[in-house]
Write a protein that holds these residues in place. Structure first.
Motif, PDB file in Angstrom:
ATOM      1  N   ILE A 154       0.847  -1.198   0.000  1.00 22.77           N
ATOM      2  CA  ILE A 154       0.000   0.000   0.000  1.00 22.77           C
ATOM      3  C   ILE A 154       0.882   1.247   0.000  1.00 22.77           C
ATOM      4  O   ILE A 154       0.585   2.232  -0.677  1.00 22.77           O
ATOM      5  CB  ILE A 154      -0.932  -0.014   1.221  1.00 22.77           C
ATOM      6  N   GLY A 155       1.972   1.179   0.747  1.00 23.66           N
ATOM      7  CA  GLY A 155       2.875   2.314   0.792  1.00 23.66           C
ATOM      8  C   GLY A 155       3.398   2.675  -0.581  1.00 23.66           C
ATOM      9  O   GLY A 155       3.336   3.831  -1.007  1.00 23.66           O
ATOM     10  N   PHE A 156       3.873   1.691  -1.311  1.00 27.77           N
ATOM     11  CA  PHE A 156       4.375   1.982  -2.652  1.00 27.77           C
ATOM     12  C   PHE A 156       3.264   2.472  -3.566  1.00 27.77           C
ATOM     13  O   PHE A 156       3.456   3.385  -4.351  1.00 27.77           O
ATOM     14  CB  PHE A 156       5.032   0.743  -3.262  1.00 27.77           C
ATOM     15  N   SER A 214       1.412   4.254   3.599  1.00 29.08           N
ATOM     16  CA  SER A 214       1.463   5.365   2.644  1.00 29.08           C
ATOM     17  C   SER A 214       2.313   6.535   3.142  1.00 29.08           C
ATOM     18  O   SER A 214       3.269   6.930   2.474  1.00 29.08           O
ATOM     19  CB  SER A 214       0.030   5.786   2.301  1.00 29.08           C
ATOM     20  N   PRO A 215       2.007   7.144   4.316  1.00 29.03           N
ATOM     21  CA  PRO A 215       2.863   8.259   4.728  1.00 29.03           C
ATOM     22  C   PRO A 215       4.290   7.844   5.067  1.00 29.03           C
ATOM     23  O   PRO A 215       5.228   8.592   4.795  1.00 29.03           O
ATOM     24  CB  PRO A 215       2.160   8.817   5.976  1.00 29.03           C
ATOM     25  N   VAL A 216       4.454   6.623   5.616  1.00 26.38           N
ATOM     26  CA  VAL A 216       5.815   6.222   5.993  1.00 26.38           C
ATOM     27  C   VAL A 216       6.693   6.046   4.755  1.00 26.38           C
ATOM     28  O   VAL A 216       7.832   6.526   4.706  1.00 26.38           O
ATOM     29  CB  VAL A 216       5.777   4.918   6.832  1.00 26.38           C
ATOM     30  N   VAL A 217       6.157   5.380   3.734  1.00 29.71           N
ATOM     31  CA  VAL A 217       6.960   5.173   2.521  1.00 29.71           C
ATOM     32  C   VAL A 217       7.221   6.511   1.834  1.00 29.71           C
ATOM     33  O   VAL A 217       8.312   6.748   1.306  1.00 29.71           O
ATOM     34  CB  VAL A 217       6.253   4.179   1.572  1.00 29.71           C
ATOM     35  N   LEU A 218       6.234   7.418   1.879  1.00 33.76           N
ATOM     36  CA  LEU A 218       6.445   8.736   1.270  1.00 33.76           C
ATOM     37  C   LEU A 218       7.557   9.479   1.983  1.00 33.76           C
ATOM     38  O   LEU A 218       8.423  10.095   1.364  1.00 33.76           O
ATOM     39  CB  LEU A 218       5.147   9.542   1.316  1.00 33.76           C
ATOM     40  N   PHE A 219       7.545   9.407   3.302  1.00 28.08           N
ATOM     41  CA  PHE A 219       8.555  10.055   4.112  1.00 28.08           C
ATOM     42  C   PHE A 219       9.940   9.528   3.795  1.00 28.08           C
ATOM     43  O   PHE A 219      10.932  10.254   3.845  1.00 28.08           O
ATOM     44  CB  PHE A 219       8.241   9.776   5.597  1.00 28.08           C
ATOM     45  N   ALA A 271       2.269  15.209   7.233  1.00 29.39           N
ATOM     46  CA  ALA A 271       2.584  13.799   7.012  1.00 29.39           C
ATOM     47  C   ALA A 271       2.889  13.097   8.331  1.00 29.39           C
ATOM     48  O   ALA A 271       2.508  11.943   8.537  1.00 29.39           O
ATOM     49  CB  ALA A 271       3.775  13.680   6.057  1.00 29.39           C
ATOM     50  N   LEU A 272       3.560  13.794   9.236  1.00 29.84           N
ATOM     51  CA  LEU A 272       3.927  13.181  10.511  1.00 29.84           C
ATOM     52  C   LEU A 272       2.685  12.874  11.353  1.00 29.84           C
ATOM     53  O   LEU A 272       2.548  11.788  11.930  1.00 29.84           O
ATOM     54  CB  LEU A 272       4.847  14.142  11.278  1.00 29.84           C
ATOM     55  N   VAL A 273       1.769  13.849  11.416  1.00 27.41           N
ATOM     56  CA  VAL A 273       0.528  13.632  12.167  1.00 27.41           C
ATOM     57  C   VAL A 273      -0.262  12.492  11.544  1.00 27.41           C
ATOM     58  O   VAL A 273      -0.771  11.615  12.236  1.00 27.41           O
ATOM     59  CB  VAL A 273      -0.314  14.929  12.192  1.00 27.41           C
ATOM     60  N   ASP A 274      -0.326  12.496  10.209  1.00 21.52           N
ATOM     61  CA  ASP A 274      -1.035  11.444   9.466  1.00 21.52           C
ATOM     62  C   ASP A 274      -0.486  10.070   9.826  1.00 21.52           C
ATOM     63  O   ASP A 274      -1.218   9.119  10.060  1.00 21.52           O
ATOM     64  CB  ASP A 274      -0.850  11.733   7.970  1.00 21.52           C
TER      65      ASP A 274
END
Lengths: 476, 306
Positions: free
Chosen positions: A30-32, A154-159, A305-308
């Motif tokens: 999902i992250g990718f 999703s947010p972790v991979v984006l980060f 993104a961090l809060v998300d």
């Protein structure tokens, strides 16, 4: 144990064990799927100069990729229904990898559209759907938590991808970066390898001899809302299901369009997605418009993104509690409405501090909706129809997702300021939120009625059985 | 006789000066001005200094008579007279020593400089005694943001290097490109098919085709203004395709190893489970057969593929 909508599964999902490895693999897939298209924007400026094209032409690349990802939904669902999650995810990973490698040799912008846009987008679709589906097969009791954790990908991979992409770009330029990204995305195949099909024989449901009831009650149970507690009518249920399974095996389950809960979800989502992504896209430009410098504006996105990132698993945990789980649809309606209120209040935010506060609240709202987005669909249609449901939902949502940001951009251009865009997005989210509240109140009432009806009929059947059986027992 | 010669000489001078068709480029350290000094436009910059020092940036495009005015509010001991002088780039300008009077609690110094060529640009400072200094930095418009990280490209590929002057600043009359140490000028078009220069108002683009590793290095773009040319530089790095191929292969190998490990682990575990399951199935089958004898219509454990 919080009673959830029934599963119609013939086995008890493990709710743990290898399930957590599956959650991790879904996290990666999902992250990718969500973060990859967003992270490619770092290369746009140089590609734009290299091919001498305008900014809107290069922005099309993201749109084509997103459109392919959503349009590939039904195809992905059909394949998952037939072959299971694992092969589809592995094929998807190989597709995206091949797309990036081919793109690194690209000589025209059309070449990039085809490779990254179409092939890459389809590959990501083959990652997203199976990852969501397999969680439903492994979890029942802890499913909201599992979904929340998986969506945190999703947010972790984006980060992680954003600075990595910058580093690759500085070291290798855009061609080399695409090549290396092609290999990084191949890790989706590793995720796919972890998606072991669940062992249905390990813990079969406790069998109670099915009472041989008159056909009427059985058919009602079979054709009733699949989220009703039809419980133990295994024989008749199996027959009905094998009929629908034959259908599902061949195509996609279009009978979902007669499903009340699915229709509510679909209609609400179509309107909601017009205003869902646009505020994220325009957060930094809005900040710059207010006179804030570029780095602080980018920092707002990092806060968001961090809060998300942290609110998604938290929402999963909350959704799992015994107070929320039975009425999780209301929780989702609240999350959507809260998003709407957040956007309506945004124009009141003054200065940088105001925008930071808005970013925090928006991060909370966005994370809550994202974590629950697929959980509530699973809750409505049940785990085994979820694959088809999510395929249909994504292809229909394709339109609003693609049209949302350009419409908002047009609003900003026409009025020259951002507040009307925020009012529009707020309305686009608040109206579906209220719609969900009302419709789900009605839906829950109907479901409870149906449940009571079926239980009453079962009881009369059982009594009839008991009367029949006692003479037999006495004979042996 | 000498007077007429002088008159003739003067007339010829005027003729030469006002005649535009004659090439007035002369070798020598200080070329004479093309336009008579009294026809230059005038401009003025003044600074009031309250502390100890101040720096003022002055952007100049065309030749001009520039009047620089320094006003100093003085310090504790307000001397009635103070010596002030001008320096250019740190060196004292000859015959610029002046004695300045204290008027209205301020010291005021104003001098006109003729800025006609690139050598006249630089850092002009007015110094009051040894206590206060005001710097005027005279320069052509500077190029704003230049890319500080190198552009990376590949052998046999092409690359586009761009330079941009901010549109709020005056438009350069033309652009020039240099390679490496600032003196090798790049010629586009007929001279070399490997380079192509495109100038569009405030932007310029240098395209280099068929790159080789020798093309790596610093490229300078110069914005040409009547007075001088401002430079910006970008570094180009040309690498071979094997560079990114190494991490690519490393990661692919890692993926293959992980996938193989996971699948092998699963196969070895499922073999163990299978033997255990078979034993269990035999037991439950015998048990359920006894059960099912009594009741009617049993549903056996059907394998269902989803």
């Amino acid at each position: 144990m919080p009673p959830a909508a029934a599963t119609n599964l013939s086995y008890t999902p493990p709710d743990g064990g290898w399930g957590w490895a599956v959650v991790f693999s879904a996290f990666i897939s999902i992250g990718f799927s969500y973060a990859f298209p967003k992270s490619l924007t770092i290369y746009f400026k140089e590609i734009q100069e290299y091919f001498s094209v305008s900014y809107s032409q290069i922005a099309w690349l993201s749109s084509v990729m997103l459109a392919s990802m959503y349009a590939g939904g039904p195809v992905s669902s059909i394949l998952v229904n037939r072959y299971g999650s694992r092969p589809v995810v592995m094929v998807g990973g190989v597709m995206v990898s091949a797309a990036m490698v081919l793109a690194s040799f690209g000589s025209t912008i059309i070449h990039l559209y085809l490779c990254i846009g179409v092939i890459g987008g389809f590959g990501l679709a083959f990652n997203l759907q199976p990852a969501l589906t397999i969680i439903g097969t492994y979890f029942q009791v802890k499913r909201p938590l599992a979904n929340g954790l998986a969506m945190t990908g999703s947010p972790v991979v984006l980060f992680t991808l954003a600075p990595l992409n910058q580093f690759l770009f500085d070291s290798f330029g855009w061609r080399g970066s695409f090549l290396v990204l092609g290999s990084i995305v191949l890790n989706c195949c590793v995720a796919g390898a972890l998606m072991r099909p669940v062992n249905k024989n390990a813990q079969p449901k406790r069998k109670i001899d099915p009472p041989k009831c008159n056909g009427a009650a059985a058919e009602e149970a079979g054709t009733a809302d699949s989220s009703a507690q039809s419980g133990n009518l295994l024989t008749e249920e199996n027959q009905n299901e094998s009929r629908s399974h034959g259908f599902v095996h061949k195509f996609i389950d279009l009978s979902l369009f007669r499903h009340r809960g699915f229709l509510i979800y679909l209609i609400g989502n179509i309107v909601m997605f017009f205003g869902f992504f646009a505020p994220v896209v325009f957060l930094a430009p809005y900040a710059k418009h207010q006179g804030i410098d570029e780095y602080s504006a980018a920092f707002l996105l990092s806060i968001f993104a961090l809060v998300d990132m942290f609110i998604r698993p938290a929402t999963g945990l909350i959704g799992n509690t015994k107070w929320i789980r039975p009425r999780i649809q209301y929780f989702f309606s609240f999350a959507v409405s809260y998003n709407g209120v957040c956007h309506l209040l945004c124009p009141l935010a003054n200065g940088y501090v105001g925008l930071v506060v808005y970013a925090i609240f928006f991060g909370l709202a966005f994370g809550m909706v994202s974590a629950l987005l697929f959980e509530v669909l699973m809750d409505l249609v049940g785990a085994h129809r979820f694959s088809s449901a999510v395929g249909l939902v994504t292809i229909i949502e394709c339109g609003p997702v693609l049209l949302g940001p350009p419409i908002s951009g047009a609003l900003v251009d026409i009025f020259g300021e951002y507040k009307y865009m925020y009012y529009a997005c707020g309305v686009f989210m608040l109206v579906p939120g209220i719609f969900f509240f009302i419709m789900h109140y009605y839906n829950y009432k109907k479901l409870d009625e149906e449940r009571r009806q079926i239980v009453a009929e079962m009881r009369t059947c059982e009594e009839a059985e008991q009367l029949k059986m006692t003479p037999n027992d006495s004979s042996t | 006789m000498s007077a007429t010669w002088k008159q003739l000489f003067f007339q010829i001078q005027l003729l030469l000066v006002f005649c535009r068709h004659i090439n007035t480029k002369t070798p020598g350290p200080t070329p004479p001005p093309l336009v008579p000094i009294n026809l230059l436009p005038t401009d003025e910059r003044s600074v009031v200094l309250k502390g100890e020092s101040h720096t003022e940036k002055v952007e100049l495009l065309n030749p001009v008579n520039l009047a620089l005015e320094c006003t100093w509010t003085g310090n504790q001991n307000k001397l009635p007279n103070i010596t002030a002088f001008w320096t250019k780039d740190g060196d004292e300008i000859e015959d610029s020593h002046l004695t300045v009077q204290l008027e209205n609690e301020q010291y005021n110094l104003k001098t006109v400089f003729n800025i006609v060529s690139e050598e006249n640009l630089g850092n002009y400072s007015c110094v009051f005694g040894s206590e206060a200094k005001i710097d005027f930095v005279l320069a052509a418009p500077q190029i704003g943001e230049m890319r500080d990280k190198p552009i990376v490209s590949y052998v046999a590929d092409s690359v586009v290097i761009a330079c941009k002057m901010e549109e709020t600043k005056p438009k350069p009359s033309s652009w020039k490109w240099f390679k490496a140490n600032g003196t090798d000028k790049i010629f586009a078009g007929a001279e070399s098919t490997r380079y192509k220069i495109t100038n569009v108002e405030w932007k310029t683009k240098l395209e280099v085709f068929n790159l080789t590793e020798a093309d790596s290095g610093l490229y300078y773009c110069g914005a040409v203004y009547p007075l001088s040319t401002t430079m910006g530089h970008v570094e180009l790095k040309v690498i071979s395709f094997f560079e990114p191929l190494k991490p690519f292969i490393a990661i692919v190998v890692e993926v293959i190893i992980l996938v193989a490990a996971i699948l092998l682990y699963e196969r070895s575990r499922s073999k163990k489970d299978n033997t255990a399951e078979n034993a269990m199935n035999n037991q439950t089958n015998t048990a359920s057969q006894e059960e099912n004898n009594g009741s009617e219509g049993s549903s056996s454990m059907r394998q269902r593929k989803v």
